[in-house]
Scaffold this active site. Structure first.
Site, short mmCIF file in Angstrom:
data_model
loop_
_atom_site.label_atom_id
_atom_site.label_comp_id
_atom_site.label_asym_id
_atom_site.label_seq_id
_atom_site.Cartn_x
_atom_site.Cartn_y
_atom_site.Cartn_z
N ASP A 1 43.37 35.77 37.61
CA ASP A 1 43.67 37.13 38.05
C ASP A 1 45.14 37.31 38.41
O ASP A 1 45.90 36.35 38.51
CB ASP A 1 42.79 37.53 39.25
CG ASP A 1 42.67 36.42 40.28
OD1 ASP A 1 43.66 35.69 40.47
OD2 ASP A 1 41.60 36.26 40.88
N HIS B 1 33.13 36.68 46.30
CA HIS B 1 33.69 37.05 45.01
C HIS B 1 34.26 35.83 44.30
O HIS B 1 34.84 34.95 44.93
CB HIS B 1 34.74 38.17 45.12
CG HIS B 1 36.03 37.80 45.77
ND1 HIS B 1 36.54 38.45 46.86
CD2 HIS B 1 36.95 36.84 45.47
CE1 HIS B 1 37.70 37.92 47.20
NE2 HIS B 1 37.97 36.94 46.38
N GLU C 1 34.74 41.52 42.79
CA GLU C 1 34.32 41.93 44.11
C GLU C 1 32.82 42.28 44.11
O GLU C 1 32.24 42.50 43.04
CB GLU C 1 35.13 43.17 44.52
CG GLU C 1 36.63 42.93 44.55
CD GLU C 1 37.09 42.19 45.78
OE1 GLU C 1 36.33 41.34 46.30
OE2 GLU C 1 38.22 42.44 46.24
N ASP D 1 33.40 37.35 50.83
CA ASP D 1 32.31 38.20 50.35
C ASP D 1 31.69 37.63 49.07
O ASP D 1 30.96 38.30 48.37
CB ASP D 1 32.81 39.63 50.11
CG ASP D 1 33.97 39.68 49.12
OD1 ASP D 1 34.28 38.62 48.51
OD2 ASP D 1 34.56 40.75 48.94
#
Lengths: 265, 499
Positions: free
Chosen positions: A52, A122, A127, A120
Site C-alpha cells: 500500500d 485490517h 479496512e 481493527d
C-alpha cells in the site's frame, strides 16, 4: 528459499515488543538484513511488491511507504531492482492499481506475502467492510486508522492522508504463502475475531481462513483475547509438529524412508 | 578505488544532524559530480545503488570543517604580498592543499590591517578558489583597517583609519570592484560558474567615525559585517546589529570585558528578544518606550562622539577603557508577555553569530561555556591561526612580518618581547575537541559549531557545512574522540591519516 525455512520454522526469534500500526515488520526486516549482511541470504533475484501507499503524500515524505521501505529495508540489502511500489501520486489512480495487478501477474504472482495487521484487523489497507474479493484499488482510510496515524503527522488529523492505494484481500489470498505478524495486546481482539470467528469482511484478516498456506506469528500479548483452549490447541500443533519432525529425523537417520512421515499435509 | 557507477555509500557511520545530533545512517555521494545525494530519490528514481560501499567502522562522517578566520598556515601569511601575484597564488594553493589534514574543507583567508594601497590587490587575489583535493578558499575576511586603536591587538596602529566618508571610505580602501553586489562579485571571477560560492567579511568597529553609517550599505552588497576590535557600548553594538551586522569577531578578544551595566559587544549574546529594531511594525504597537527613536538616535550620536573623542587609547590588547556605570534601558517594556514555560519570545531582534577561538588561551574554558550556553545557535569555532600554523611545527621563535617575530609555546603565540597574544596556532579539529571538553556538549554539537553554524551565518547552508542533498560532498571522517581520519573534497578523498 532459505528465508522461508527460517521464517516458518523459527519465527519467534524475530519477535520483540513494538508500536502498533505500520511498524510490525521492522524486526522481521532487521532479521532479514542481518542474514543478508552475514551473506546467508541475497535479494539480488527477488522482486518485492509493497502492499500500500498513501494517496497524495509526496514520495519522499517521512511517512510515505517509499520512505519507510527505503529507510528500514531497501537501503540495507542488496536488491538490484528498486522494488515495486504503488504510486500514490499517479494522475490516473485506477489505472495505476490495474497496472499493479498486471505487474504482479507478469512476475508470476506473489510467492510470499509478509505483513502485519491493524487493531481493527485490517490486512494491507483493507479496512473493515472491504470486499473479500477486492483487488488493488483506491481505499478510504477508516477513522481509527487516521486517528492512529495522526501521531506521524504532528498530531494534526487534517494532515493525515484520507486515501490509500492498497492491494485487495483477493490479491493477498492469491499469494502462494502468507505470513502475518501480530504482536501486542492492542491487536488481541483482532486476532480473536480473525481466527476464532467466521470469515468476516469487518475483520479482513479472517479471510486467511480460506488460504491453504497461511501462517500467523503471534506473541503472548496478542493472544489475550483468545480462548485458553484455542491457544493450547495452536501450541499443541507446534509441539506435535516438533515431535513428528524429530521422529522423521530419527527414521531418516536409520535409513528408513517414508514420504508421509513428518508431513502435516 | 573509484566506483563503477560513480556513487559511493558510506555505511556503518554516524552522521551529524543540523540540530547537533549524531544519527546512525548511510550517506550517499556522487564522486563525479562531487555532491551529496538524496539516497532515497537516487534509489527510486535513478534506480541505482552505489557500486562502492565503504564501511566506516562506526566513525563519524561529518561535513568538512569551515574556518572563517585564519591568517595563514604552513609558513604562508595571507597578509603578506611581496609584489608577485604568482608567488601569492602559490601560497594560497599550498595552504589549501595542506590544511585538509586538519579536517578543514573551506576557509576564509583573513587579512589583518594593511597599508591602504595593498587592499585592492590582495582582495582581488582572494577570489573564491577551489582546486582538486584541496580545501575551498571562500573569499576574504578583511579585519581592519576601520578598527579601534585601543583594541588593535597585533594590528599596526599607523594603518588604522576612520571612515570619514562612510561607505565611500570603504570603497576607497578595499577597492570599489571588491565591494560590488555579491552576484556581480561572484560572476566576475575567471571561469566563474552558476554554483560558485563565495564569502566576504569585514571586521570593523562601529564606533569608529563613519563606520556605523556604512554598515547598511556593506550588508546590502552581500558582505558580512562583523563587529570586532571595538569598544562599542551596548547601545552602539545593538544599533550595529539592527543595521545588519551579523557576526562578532573573536568574542572576548579585542573588546571591552563584560560589564554588567553596559555589557557591550559580549552582551549581545544575551540581548533581549524584546528589543525591536527601530521602525519595525512591532515597535509601533507598543507605547513609546524610554529608548524611543528620537532619544536613542540622539543618545547614540552622543555616545559615538564620546567614544570617538574620549578614549585615551593605550597600547595593550588587555587594557580596558572605563565602561560607564549606567543601567541601559530596555525598549518595548510594555510588550506582551507569554505564559509558556521553556519557550522564548520570538521577536525580531536576531542575535549575531560569534566567533570563538577555542585554544584554551584566547578564551578561558569557563568563558567559552558561558558564551555557548547563552546562545548555542550562534557559536562559530575559528582558529584565527597565524602563518606558522602547522600541526608538525616545533616550539620556539619564528619570523612573522615587518621584522617582527613570534614566540610559539604550545598553542600559545606571542609577539616577541611582549605578552600580547598574536593569534593562535591551534588547528580547527583540536578546537572542536577542546570545545566539547570545555562546554560538556556532545561531539555532534561541537561539530555543528565548525560546520553548520558558519555556513548558516553566510547563508551557505545548502552548499557547505551540511549533509543536505545537493550540497558539496566536502567531508571529514572523525573517530569518536574527534580525531581526523580522512578528509574528502568534492567527493574525492583529499587526505587520509597514514597508519
Amino acid at each position: 528459499m532459505q528465508t522461508y525455512q527460517r521464517l516458518r520454522t523459527n519465527p519467534r526469534q524475530a519477535l520483540r515488543p513494538r508500536p502498533p500500526y505500520g511498524s510490525s515488520p521492522i524486526p522481521t526486516y532487521k532479521h532479514l538484513i542481518s542474514l543478508v549482511q552475514e551473506g546467508k541470504l541475497s535479494f539480488k533475484n527477488v522482486v518485492t511488491f509493497n502492499m500500500d501507499e498513501y494517496v497524495g503524500l509526496p514520495r519522499d515524505h517521512t511517512e510515505s511507504y517509499h520512505t519507510f521501505m527505503f529507510r528500514e529495508f531497501f537501503s540495507h540489502i542488496d536488491t538490484r531492482l528498486a522494488g515495486e511500489l504503488l504510486n500514490g501520486n499517479a494522475k490516473n489512480l485506477i489505472e495505476e492499481c490495474n497496472q499493479y495487478e498486471a505487474r504482479i501477474k507478469a512476475f508470476g504472482g506473489i510467492e510470499l506475502f509478509l505483513g502485519g495487521i491493524g487493531e481493527d484487523g485490517h490486512i494491507a489497507f483493507n479496512e473493515p467492510g472491504s470486499s473479500l474479493a477486492s483487488r488493488t484499488r483506491i481505499k478510504t482510510l477508516a477513522y481509527d486508522t487516521i486517528l492512529a496515524n495522526a501521531r506521524f503527522f504532528n498530531d494534526d488529523i487534517a494532515a493525515v492522508p484520507r486515501m490509500a492505494l492498497t492491494v485487495g484481500v483477493a490479491t493477498v489470498l492469491d499469494s502462494r504463502e502468507v505470513v502475518v505478524v501480530v504482536t501486542g495486546q492492542r491487536k488481541a481482539l483482532a486476532l480473536s475475531k480473525a481466527i476464532e470467528e467466521g470469515v468476516n469482511h469487518l475483520w479482513t484478516l479472517s479471510a486467511l481462513q480460506m488460504h491453504p498456506w497461511a501462517l500467523i506469528v503471534v506473541d503472548e500479548d496478542a493472544t489475550a483475547e483468545l480462548h485458553v483452549k484455542t491457544v493450547k490447541y495452536f501450541k499443541s500443533i507446534e509441539r506435535v509438529q516438533d515431535e513428528v519432525e524429530a521422529m522423521h529425523a530419527a527414521l531418516t537417520a536409520q535409513g528408513i524412508e517414508d514420504d508421509h512421515v513428518g508431513s502435516m499435509e | 578505488m573509484s566506483s563503477t557507477n560513480g556513487l559511493i555509500c558510506f555505511t556503518n557511520c554516524l552522521l551529524p544532524t543540523e540540530d547537533g545530533g549524531l544519527v546512525e545512517k548511510d550517506l550517499w555521494i556522487d564522486e563525479r559530480r562531487g555532491v551529496i545525494l538524496d539516497a532515497q530519490r537516487t534509489f527510486y528514481l535513478r534506480k541505482e545503488r552505489p557500486a562502492r560501499v565503504i564501511n566506516m567502522d562506526g566513525n563519524i562522517v561529518s561535513p568538512g570543517f569551515m574556518d572563517i578566520q585564519i591568517n595563514g598556515a604552513y609558513g604562508f601569511d595571507f597578509s603578506v604580498y611581496e609584489g608577485d601575484d604568482e608567488a601569492y597564488r602559490e601560497g594560497l594553493k599550498l595552504v589549501s592543499s595542506k590544511i585538509v589534514e586538519t579536517g578543514v574543507t573551506s576557509l576564509l583567508p583573513t587579512i589583518i590591517t594593511q597599508e591602504k594601497s595593498l587592499y585592492p590587490k590582495l582582495l582581488h587575489l582572494l577570489r573564491p578558489y577551489s582546486a582538486s583535493k584541496s580545501a575551498n578558499l571562500l573569499g576574504w575576511h578583511a579585519e581592519g583597517p576601520f578598527i579601534q586603536l585601543a583594541k588593535r591587538g597585533a594590528h599596526a596602529p599607523q594603518f588604522l583609519v576612520p571612515a570619514t566618508e562612510r561607505f565611500k571610505s570603504f570603497e576607497q580602501v578595499y577597492g570599489a570592484e571588491n565591494l560590488v553586489e555579491k552576484e556581480d562579485w561572484l560572476m566576475a571571477g575567471d571561469g566563474a560558474t552558476e554554483d560558485v560560492v563565495g564569502v566576504r567579511v569585514i571586521t570593523a568597529a562601529p564606533e569608529v567615525d563613519g563606520v556605523m553609517a556604512a554598515v547598511e550599505e556593506v550588508v546590502k552588497r552581500g558582505i558580512i559585517f562583523s563587529i570586532g576590535h571595538s569598544i562599542a557600548t551596548t547601545d552602539i553594538a545593538t544599533a550595529a546589529v539592527q543595521n545588519g551586522a551579523r557576526l562578532i569577531t573573536h568574542l572576548f578578544n579585542a573588546m571591552p570585558q563584560l560589564h554588567h551595566r553596559d555589557p557591550s559587544i559580549i552582551g549581545l549574546l544575551g540581548a533581549s528578544p524584546h528589543m525591536s529594531p527601530p521602525n519595525s511594525p512591532a515597535r509601533t504597537t507598543f507605547p513609546a518606550p524610554p529608548l524611543s527613536r528620537a532619544t536613542s538616535t540622539s543618545s547614540l550620536t552622543k555616545r559615538l562622539r564620546e567614544l570617538q573623542e574620549g578614549p585615551q587609547a593605550t597600547s595593550e590588547a588587555f587594557d580596558d577603557v572605563q565602561t560607564p556605570p549606567q543601567t541601559p534601558i530596555l525598549a518595548a517594556q510594555d510588550s506582551v508577555l507569554h505564559l509558556q514555560k521553556g519557550k522564548v519570545a520570538d521577536l525580531s531582534f536576531e542575535r549575531p553569530f560569534y566567533e570563538l577561538i577555542v585554544d584554551g588561551i584566547h578564551s578561558h574554558p569557563n568563558s567559552v561555556r558561558l558564551a555557548y550556553t547563552s546562545y548555542p545557535e550562534g557559536c562559530i569555532l575559528i582558529t584565527d591561526a597565524m602563518k606558522i600554523l602547522d600541526p608538525n611545527l616545533k616550539d620556539g621563535i619564528h619570523e612573522w612580518r615587518d621584522g617582527k617575530r613570534f614566540v610559539k609555546s604550545g598553542d600559545k603565540l606571542y609577539l616577541e618581547g611582549t605578552d600580547t597574544l598574536a593569534g593562535s596556532v591551534v588547528t580547527l579539529d583540536k578546537c572542536v575537541r577542546n570545545f566539547s571538553r570545555f562546554t560538556g556538549c556532545s561531539l555532534g554539537e561541537a561539530i555543528k559549531c565548525a560546520t553548520y553554524n558558519p555556513a548558516k551565518c553566510f547563508g551557505l547552508e545548502n552548499k557547505k557545512g551540511t549533509l543536505r542533498p545537493g550540497a558539496d560532498a566536502d567531508l571529514v571522517v572523525l573517530d569518536r574522540r574527534g580525531n581526523v581520519l580522512s578528509t574528502w573534497v568534492k567527493g574525492q578523498e583529499a587526505w587520509a591519516r597514514g597508519d
